[in-house]
Design an enzyme around this catalytic site. Sequence first.
Site, mmCIF file in Angstrom:
data_model
loop_
_atom_site.group_PDB
_atom_site.id
_atom_site.type_symbol
_atom_site.label_atom_id
_atom_site.label_comp_id
_atom_site.label_asym_id
_atom_site.label_seq_id
_atom_site.Cartn_x
_atom_site.Cartn_y
_atom_site.Cartn_z
ATOM 1 N N GLU A 48 0.818 -1.215 0.000
ATOM 2 C CA GLU A 48 0.000 0.000 0.000
ATOM 3 C C GLU A 48 0.852 1.264 0.000
ATOM 4 O O GLU A 48 0.629 2.195 0.766
ATOM 5 C CB GLU A 48 -0.964 -0.001 1.196
ATOM 6 C CG GLU A 48 -1.961 -1.144 1.150
ATOM 7 C CD GLU A 48 -3.037 -1.090 2.229
ATOM 8 O OE1 GLU A 48 -2.786 -0.537 3.307
ATOM 9 O OE2 GLU A 48 -4.137 -1.603 1.963
ATOM 10 N N GLU A 74 -12.664 -2.006 12.133
ATOM 11 C CA GLU A 74 -12.639 -1.288 10.857
ATOM 12 C C GLU A 74 -13.775 -1.726 9.936
ATOM 13 O O GLU A 74 -14.396 -0.911 9.270
ATOM 14 C CB GLU A 74 -11.284 -1.524 10.173
ATOM 15 C CG GLU A 74 -11.222 -0.974 8.759
ATOM 16 C CD GLU A 74 -9.861 -1.183 8.092
ATOM 17 O OE1 GLU A 74 -8.948 -1.738 8.713
ATOM 18 O OE2 GLU A 74 -9.729 -0.768 6.929
ATOM 19 N N ASP A 117 -8.618 -8.964 4.067
ATOM 20 C CA ASP A 117 -8.430 -7.860 5.003
ATOM 21 C C ASP A 117 -9.500 -7.778 6.088
ATOM 22 O O ASP A 117 -10.402 -6.948 5.981
ATOM 23 C CB ASP A 117 -8.411 -6.539 4.220
ATOM 24 C CG ASP A 117 -7.828 -5.404 5.032
ATOM 25 O OD1 ASP A 117 -7.302 -5.678 6.111
ATOM 26 O OD2 ASP A 117 -7.889 -4.254 4.568
HETATM 27 O O1 GCW Z 1 -7.073 -2.829 6.504
HETATM 28 C C1 GCW Z 1 -6.251 -2.028 5.757
HETATM 29 C C2 GCW Z 1 -6.568 -0.676 6.268
HETATM 30 C C3 GCW Z 1 -5.391 0.271 6.303
HETATM 31 C C4 GCW Z 1 -4.252 -0.440 7.014
HETATM 32 C C5 GCW Z 1 -3.884 -1.676 6.209
HETATM 33 C C6 GCW Z 1 -2.785 -2.478 6.866
HETATM 34 C C7 GCW Z 1 -2.591 0.453 8.467
HETATM 35 O O2 GCW Z 1 -7.632 -0.144 5.540
HETATM 36 O O3 GCW Z 1 -5.801 1.408 6.986
HETATM 37 O O4 GCW Z 1 -3.134 0.396 7.196
HETATM 38 O O5 GCW Z 1 -4.989 -2.515 6.097
HETATM 39 O O6 GCW Z 1 -3.122 -3.415 7.581
HETATM 40 O O7 GCW Z 1 -1.632 -2.197 6.663
#
Ligand code: GCW
Length: 686
Positions: free
Chosen positions: A270, A371, A343
């Site tokens: 990311e 989240e 995720d």
């Molecule tokens: O779940 C996603 C999130 C990001 C997060 C990323 C990760 C910290 O939307 O906000 O960043 O994963 O786990 O690195």
Amino acid sequence: MKRQIQLLTLAFLTLALHVHAEDGSRLWLRSDTTAQATVTANKQSPVIAVAIHELQTQWQGAPVRLNIAVTKAIKSLGNDGYLIDGNPQTVVTITSASEQGLLYGAYHLLRLQATQKMPAVLTVAESPKYERRILNHWDNMDRSIERGYAGRSLWEWEKLPDTLSPRYKEYARANASIGINGTVLNNVNANPQILTAEYLAKVKALADIFRPYGLKVYLSVNFAASKTLGGLPDADPLNKEVIQWWNNKAKEIYALIPDFGGFLVKANSEGQSGPQDYGRTHADGANMLADALKPYKGIVMWRAFVYNPTKEDRAKQAYQEFVPLDGQFRDNVIIQIKNGPVDFQPREPFSPLFGALQRTQEMIEFQITQEYLGFSNHLVYLAPLFKETLDSDTYAGGQGSTVAKITDGTLRPAKVTAIAGVANTGDSANWCGHYFAPANWYAFGRLAWNHELTSEQIADEWLRMTFTADERFINPAKEMMLVSREACVDYMMPLGLHHIFSFNAHYGPQPWGYFPGGRQDWMPVYYHKADSLGVGFDRSATGSNAVSQYFPPLNDIYGDIARCPENMLLWFHHVSWTHKLKSGNTLWEELCYAYERGVNKARDLQKTWDRLEQYIDGERFAAVQSKLQIQTKDAVWWKDACLLYFQTFSKLPIPYDIERPIHKMDDLKMVRFTQDDVLKNNYCIK
Ligand code: GCW
């Protein structure tokens, strides 16, 4: 006289307020007591002083003598393990090979009392399943928290190291009471500044407060720090100058914090930099940092959460990246793997990486902060989710190779065993935003200690300590907790649907989500693939073949539409709207009933809660009540949005025996909000 009465009234009021002030700040540690315990110890130290203090101030039973003793004789229980024996009416002895173990033993004893589970004779022998039980804070240095829903960061960086909030100690104490022994202070999207001398002094101040509670500090590091902070031309892990820079940094850190735990790294993920920027592998990067920490016994937790916007199924990418590197990592590196391959969704299958890395240490990362499960607005008890993954059989070494046994060292001897949870804490008075959210912090800690505990046992303990021992409260409230995760799956993403949230905020439904020019793998339509034929992501052999990453027989089971568990059907298959399920319903009908069931379960939470008003304080009752209203409203929003949208493809009627949608899809498409709006309940669904 009048003044005396006034004073008395004031005193009474203060007392009354004190007794009834339940703002959640004391979490599950609420025992009020007039101590009756005489504590003796065979050693003095800051950790033992905490154990003594806790026993003296929290013991509630008959006057007793409590002996606590460090003894090498019971090394077999490991460093943190302990024995408790004796008679709780007279004399109790806690022994451990370490001071730390005594502290855990003290909390165990007090928990038995606080939960009304003290036996007549004590014969307890405990040792934790994982050596390192760690919270990950995604806290930024400006005190915002990525995916945090309980206020600002607990760490007052601007005031540290001179001003020390009393909450630091309370935080350490809460963690110690459930066996958590490590904390990564800062976000994995790491600001290199945390490694400056200025900030390391602040980190040291926190480490000093946490130490007597056995809580070690770790930091997330930015892989490019040697460049951005150190002024070197690059961050190539094979560059001698870079290696030297990290060696020096490690030395500097350990001079300040001798028991520093190590680094957590999000690299080439990311947008974060990493070894691949220089044509090197994850192993090259992890090993370089591991070598720097090795002389001080530090570890590197290297995250497997990597994926790129390619044509490849996102769910397959971590495995593809890491399996070829198996066996190449140092023995103080552990790969930190999210529980599922995508995720932190309300339900995912376990990540196929568990067990697939045969010569590399693996640890699991859970998300405690919600989240994808309704932020701090929804009551969702996560122990069932955590356990579902831990208990999943990977078949990596034949039947019984559960994720828990792969990661806790049972099946594969490991130098380092660890488990991580992304924290849900913030500076709000009740710590986690929702009065039930600390249950997830608590459950994480308890399962990290012993993943064989049941969700029910943990909920029971937590409720008794957090609210009241009254069974008329405990039983219904426990039932609420136990059904809540499945309720959330039902009203958000039943049958294996995933990632159909509103973009970015990850709150509320946006199944129509498609953003021209944006990353495909961040869009809901990428994940559900609804069309006139059906819905779901084909990960079978006819599709992305992600099923092939699982060991037999799971690859066959998941890959076969007839045998795939229905609660993951649309994760692995694109299923026709009229496909018949085990219930006899078509997929479309089943989807409708699942959403309806989810809404009804949310309503049931409300109904049950309203009956419990008389058993607890008004503040917490009212706050939970109003959060449950939001949760139910959101459940209806989810149901209507998903059914109305999917109906545009299925072209089938919503079964007539379920409640009609109360929204119009066009209106739902117009709903706009920020994370802040959500937390202030300031978003409007017409
Ligand atoms: O779940 C996603 C999130 C990001 C997060 C990323 C990760 C910290 O939307 O906000 O960043 O994963 O786990 O690195």
